[in-house]
Design an enzyme around this catalytic site. Structure first.
Site, PDB file in Angstrom:
ATOM      1  N   ALA A  65     -45.886  65.380 -65.401  1.00  0.00           N
ATOM      2  CA  ALA A  65     -44.737  64.628 -65.896  1.00  0.00           C
ATOM      3  C   ALA A  65     -44.912  63.186 -65.432  1.00  0.00           C
ATOM      4  O   ALA A  65     -45.601  62.923 -64.444  1.00  0.00           O
ATOM      5  CB  ALA A  65     -43.459  65.225 -65.342  1.00  0.00           C
ATOM      6  N   GLY A 109     -47.032  69.128 -64.527  1.00  0.00           N
ATOM      7  CA  GLY A 109     -46.572  69.508 -65.866  1.00  0.00           C
ATOM      8  C   GLY A 109     -47.726  69.730 -66.837  1.00  0.00           C
ATOM      9  O   GLY A 109     -47.577  70.458 -67.819  1.00  0.00           O
ATOM     10  N   GLU A 112     -48.751  73.207 -66.169  1.00  0.00           N
ATOM     11  CA  GLU A 112     -47.680  74.075 -66.685  1.00  0.00           C
ATOM     12  C   GLU A 112     -47.743  74.162 -68.211  1.00  0.00           C
ATOM     13  O   GLU A 112     -47.540  75.227 -68.798  1.00  0.00           O
ATOM     14  CB  GLU A 112     -46.319  73.535 -66.217  1.00  0.00           C
ATOM     15  CG  GLU A 112     -46.146  73.705 -64.708  1.00  0.00           C
ATOM     16  CD  GLU A 112     -44.925  72.987 -64.166  1.00  0.00           C
ATOM     17  OE1 GLU A 112     -44.766  71.775 -64.417  1.00  0.00           O
ATOM     18  OE2 GLU A 112     -44.112  73.633 -63.472  1.00  0.00           O
ATOM     19  N   GLU A 132     -47.166  68.846 -57.037  1.00  0.00           N
ATOM     20  CA  GLU A 132     -45.818  68.278 -56.866  1.00  0.00           C
ATOM     21  C   GLU A 132     -45.433  68.128 -55.406  1.00  0.00           C
ATOM     22  O   GLU A 132     -44.757  67.177 -55.012  1.00  0.00           O
ATOM     23  CB  GLU A 132     -44.778  69.148 -57.598  1.00  0.00           C
ATOM     24  CG  GLU A 132     -44.824  69.036 -59.112  1.00  0.00           C
ATOM     25  CD  GLU A 132     -45.792  70.013 -59.787  1.00  0.00           C
ATOM     26  OE1 GLU A 132     -46.647  70.604 -59.083  1.00  0.00           O
ATOM     27  OE2 GLU A 132     -45.692  70.178 -61.009  1.00  0.00           O
TER      28      GLU A 132
HETATM   29  C1  HXC Z   1     -47.301  58.518 -64.358  1.00  0.00           C
HETATM   30  C2  HXC Z   1     -49.563  58.474 -64.044  1.00  0.00           C
HETATM   31  C3  HXC Z   1     -49.563  59.846 -63.707  1.00  0.00           C
HETATM   32  C4  HXC Z   1     -48.310  60.542 -63.738  1.00  0.00           C
HETATM   33  C5  HXC Z   1     -51.592  59.123 -63.578  1.00  0.00           C
HETATM   34  N1  HXC Z   1     -50.832  58.061 -63.951  1.00  0.00           N
HETATM   35  N2  HXC Z   1     -50.833  60.212 -63.418  1.00  0.00           N
HETATM   36  N3  HXC Z   1     -48.449  57.818 -64.357  1.00  0.00           N
HETATM   37  N4  HXC Z   1     -47.210  59.830 -64.068  1.00  0.00           N
HETATM   38  N5  HXC Z   1     -48.203  61.847 -63.475  1.00  0.00           N
HETATM   39  C6  HXC Z   1     -51.261  56.701 -64.222  1.00  0.00           C
HETATM   40  C7  HXC Z   1     -51.601  55.944 -62.946  1.00  0.00           C
HETATM   41  O1  HXC Z   1     -50.413  55.438 -62.362  1.00  0.00           O
HETATM   42  C8  HXC Z   1     -52.502  54.851 -63.489  1.00  0.00           C
HETATM   43  O2  HXC Z   1     -51.718  53.867 -64.110  1.00  0.00           O
HETATM   44  C9  HXC Z   1     -53.284  55.576 -64.582  1.00  0.00           C
HETATM   45  O3  HXC Z   1     -52.490  56.719 -64.954  1.00  0.00           O
HETATM   46  C10 HXC Z   1     -54.633  56.066 -64.109  1.00  0.00           C
HETATM   47  O4  HXC Z   1     -54.443  56.844 -62.943  1.00  0.00           O
HETATM   48  P1  HXC Z   1     -55.244  56.596 -61.591  1.00  0.00           P
HETATM   49  O5  HXC Z   1     -54.464  57.216 -60.500  1.00  0.00           O
HETATM   50  O6  HXC Z   1     -55.598  55.156 -61.445  1.00  0.00           O
HETATM   51  O7  HXC Z   1     -56.571  57.426 -61.909  1.00  0.00           O
HETATM   52  P2  HXC Z   1     -57.512  58.182 -60.882  1.00  0.00           P
HETATM   53  O8  HXC Z   1     -57.754  57.352 -59.658  1.00  0.00           O
HETATM   54  O9  HXC Z   1     -58.696  58.616 -61.693  1.00  0.00           O
HETATM   55  O10 HXC Z   1     -56.691  59.461 -60.392  1.00  0.00           O
HETATM   56  C11 HXC Z   1     -56.372  60.479 -61.307  1.00  0.00           C
HETATM   57  C12 HXC Z   1     -55.299  61.434 -60.688  1.00  0.00           C
HETATM   58  C13 HXC Z   1     -54.105  60.623 -60.213  1.00  0.00           C
HETATM   59  C14 HXC Z   1     -55.924  62.207 -59.524  1.00  0.00           C
HETATM   60  C15 HXC Z   1     -54.918  62.423 -61.795  1.00  0.00           C
HETATM   61  O11 HXC Z   1     -53.689  59.739 -61.280  1.00  0.00           O
HETATM   62  C16 HXC Z   1     -52.930  61.441 -59.811  1.00  0.00           C
HETATM   63  O12 HXC Z   1     -52.904  62.014 -58.760  1.00  0.00           O
HETATM   64  N6  HXC Z   1     -51.890  61.500 -60.681  1.00  0.00           N
HETATM   65  C17 HXC Z   1     -50.656  62.172 -60.373  1.00  0.00           C
HETATM   66  C18 HXC Z   1     -50.822  63.663 -60.478  1.00  0.00           C
HETATM   67  C19 HXC Z   1     -49.532  64.384 -60.148  1.00  0.00           C
HETATM   68  O13 HXC Z   1     -49.027  64.287 -59.030  1.00  0.00           O
HETATM   69  N7  HXC Z   1     -48.987  65.101 -61.132  1.00  0.00           N
HETATM   70  C20 HXC Z   1     -47.747  65.848 -60.952  1.00  0.00           C
HETATM   71  C21 HXC Z   1     -46.597  64.999 -61.408  1.00  0.00           C
HETATM   72  S1  HXC Z   1     -45.066  65.755 -61.112  1.00  0.00           S
HETATM   73  P3  HXC Z   1     -51.751  52.321 -63.598  1.00  0.00           P
HETATM   74  O14 HXC Z   1     -50.818  51.652 -64.566  1.00  0.00           O
HETATM   75  O15 HXC Z   1     -51.289  52.351 -62.205  1.00  0.00           O
HETATM   76  O16 HXC Z   1     -53.189  51.929 -63.741  1.00  0.00           O
HETATM   77  C22 HXC Z   1     -44.916  66.885 -62.351  1.00  0.00           C
HETATM   78  C23 HXC Z   1     -43.666  67.657 -62.308  1.00  0.00           C
HETATM   79  C24 HXC Z   1     -43.550  68.573 -63.462  1.00  0.00           C
HETATM   80  O17 HXC Z   1     -45.706  67.018 -63.210  1.00  0.00           O
HETATM   81  C25 HXC Z   1     -42.146  69.027 -63.578  1.00  0.00           C
HETATM   82  C26 HXC Z   1     -41.816  69.532 -64.932  1.00  0.00           C
HETATM   83  C27 HXC Z   1     -42.289  68.766 -66.069  1.00  0.00           C
END
Ligand code: HXC
Length: 258
Positions: A65, A109, A112, A132
């Protein structure tokens, strides 16, 4: 309808839906979720679509998400708007078979969403996870529930409590994904499987999906009873008559979705 964050392609009876929000690794913001829900419902309602392939990019199926969008939500906002429930539950109500073709990250997400599809074909660079906990949250679209049911308590607890990522090989070993293929072959393999399914009778494949999903909802005896009733009902279809007649006559069946 024109989409901003999705690319739609149709290959015979297969609808390909590609998540296309590369600037955020296909993180699901409201716009992407609204569009995906719309596209899935439209495909499901189209009698010419017999299988759906949901995919992302080589780098990410979806990184979860959109954290930036939800970071400042209050409890009252999340609760009163029933944050995510409407959209995400809709995705799991689609009756047409859906294959998730996953390359790169399928996190939070994204993982999921992949689990809401009927089965996952993964590229060898796929990484699955429920991270998360690392951002002070918990899975909110069924992650704790579907993962526990699909791969068991030990792996589900490990994944959800440590937030670690699981590679494609481990995901296949524990039953999260059906097949792993080299990244370059992902779409060809997913399309081949989708076309195979789409070559069968559409109502019959919907019945198969409904029955397998039933296994996750009810006790075995009820599931068996449900399957038996649906099995009996296939004898009311023209496609059962055609399928069995074709076997006896040693020819390919010509299903009519009837
Ligand atoms: C918003 C996101 C994002 C996310 C990545 N980006 N994941 N933006 N929400 N979930 C954005 C980053 O901010 C960045 O934008 C760009 O995408 C590239 O990501 P990087 O981090 O620079 O890439 P990298 O170093 O290759 O790392 C990849 C990654 C990392 C390991 C996947 O991005 C990451 O850890 N993302 C979050 C993963 C996460 O925690 N997901 C769960 C979310 S909570 P900018 O503009 O800064 O360059 C969830 C709850 C679900 O899903 C509940 C129900 C729906």
């Amino acid at each position: 309808m024109a989409y901003n964050c999705l690319e739609i392609d149709n290959d015979d009876r297969v609808q390909i839906i590609r998540l296309a929000r590369p600037e955020a690794l296909n993180a699901f913001n409201k716009e992407l979720m609204d569009e995906l829900t719309e596209a899935l419902k439209a495909a499901d309602a189209d009698p010419k679509v017999a299988c759906i392939v949901l995919t992302g990019s080589e780098k990410a199926f979806a990184a979860g998400a959109d954290i930036k969008e939800m970071a400042d939500k209050s409890f009252v906002q999340a609760y009163t708007e029933d944050f995510i429930t409407a959209n995400w539950e809709e995705a799991s109500r689609i009756r047409t078979p859906i294959i998730a073709a996953v390359a790169g990250y399928a996190l939070g997400g994204g993982c999921e969403m992949a689990m809401m599809c009927d089965f996952v074909i993964a590229a060898d660079n796929a990484k699955f996870g429920q991270p998360e906990i690392t951002i002070g949250a918990i899975p909110g679209a069924g992650g704790t529930q579907r993962m526990a049911k699909y791969i068991g308590k030990a792996k589900a607890m490990d994944m959800c409590l440590t937030g670690r990522m699981m590679g494609a090989e481990e995901a296949e070993r524990c039953g999260l994904v059906a097949r792993v293929v080299p990244k370059a072959e992902l779409m060809d393999t997913a399309l081949e499987a989708a076309k195979k399914i789409a070559g069968f009778s559409r109502p019959i494949s919907m019945m198969v999906k409904e029955c397998v999903n039933r296994a996750f909802e009810v006790p075995l005896s009820e599931g068996i009873r449900f399957e038996r009733r649906v099995f009996h009902s296939v004898f009311a279809t023209e496609d059962q008559k055609e399928g069995m007649k074709a076997f006896v006559e040693k020819r390919d069946p010509n299903f009519k979705d009837a």
